[in-house]
Design a protein around this motif. Sequence first.
Motif, PDB file in Angstrom:
ATOM      1  N   VAL A 178      -3.812  34.217 -16.946  1.00  0.00           N
ATOM      2  CA  VAL A 178      -3.350  34.872 -18.171  1.00  0.00           C
ATOM      3  C   VAL A 178      -3.986  34.196 -19.387  1.00  0.00           C
ATOM      4  CG1 VAL A 178      -1.289  35.489 -19.496  1.00  0.00           C
ATOM      5  CG2 VAL A 178      -1.197  35.448 -17.021  1.00  0.00           C
ATOM      6  N   ARG A 179      -4.284  32.899 -19.252  1.00  0.00           N
ATOM      7  CA  ARG A 179      -4.834  32.161 -20.386  1.00  0.00           C
ATOM      8  C   ARG A 179      -6.367  32.142 -20.372  1.00  0.00           C
ATOM      9  NH1 ARG A 179      -2.246  26.496 -20.634  1.00  0.00           N
ATOM     10  NH2 ARG A 179      -2.794  26.588 -22.810  1.00  0.00           N
ATOM     11  N   VAL A 236      -3.709  22.917 -16.023  1.00  0.00           N
ATOM     12  CA  VAL A 236      -3.210  24.042 -15.227  1.00  0.00           C
ATOM     13  C   VAL A 236      -2.020  23.524 -14.433  1.00  0.00           C
ATOM     14  CG1 VAL A 236      -5.446  25.217 -15.005  1.00  0.00           C
ATOM     15  CG2 VAL A 236      -4.773  23.556 -13.280  1.00  0.00           C
ATOM     16  N   PRO A 237      -1.062  24.386 -14.157  1.00  0.00           N
ATOM     17  CA  PRO A 237       0.079  23.927 -13.354  1.00  0.00           C
ATOM     18  C   PRO A 237      -0.294  23.908 -11.872  1.00  0.00           C
ATOM     19  CG  PRO A 237       0.378  26.218 -13.994  1.00  0.00           C
ATOM     20  CD  PRO A 237      -0.903  25.766 -14.620  1.00  0.00           C
TER      21      PRO A 237
END
Lengths: 132, 73
Positions: free
Chosen positions: A71-72, A103-104
């Motif tokens: 999304v980013r 990032v997760p």
Amino acid sequence: MIVFRYKSEKGGYSQIVKRPVADVWLKKGKGWVEFHPYIDSGADVILIPLSLGELLGFKVEGEKIDEIGGVRGAVPVIYKRWEIKIGSQTLPVLLAWALLEEVPPLLGRADVFDFYKITFLQKEGKIIFEKI
Amino acid sequence: MRKTKLSNYEYFLKTDTSSYKGKWIAIAENKVAAVRERADQAFKAAQKKYPKTNISLAKVPRETTLVLKIKVE
């Protein structure tokens, strides 16, 4: 059957958000490293940030760099075939090693969601993994 | 009264980690054993403190990291 839980965290706007968290072990040399990624049925693959991959011994040199879209925006990654452990079950999986730190860590669908029937019971705060 | 020892996973679920946003935390012995910018640094710092204990890692998200969130009007 393995039951994971949701973790309550402060999200934006000071509200509490419940996020599904797994307990996963990643192969590191002859041993394993335990980590707690978010379970993300919207992510195509397992995603780990740069420094976690480096802890596992991953190197950029000589590897093909791909991009995955989020999304980013686009995230450069190197795909790796690796072993993970969920409970007592060892699984060979495809994981994406992000070449960024921001990032997760995500437990995405590739391989994992083929191996388990996964039921999200958000109201009860549980995620149930049943071996197919 | 003796405290029940939690697994690293249970400890992570129950602990308020909001003060570590954007950081990696290493968990061992029912404690946040190390907080660092990078996973490898957090792991090694915790390993130094607890060389014989299992250490787990988690990255605490920033509020904006997981972007699919509800907007409260």
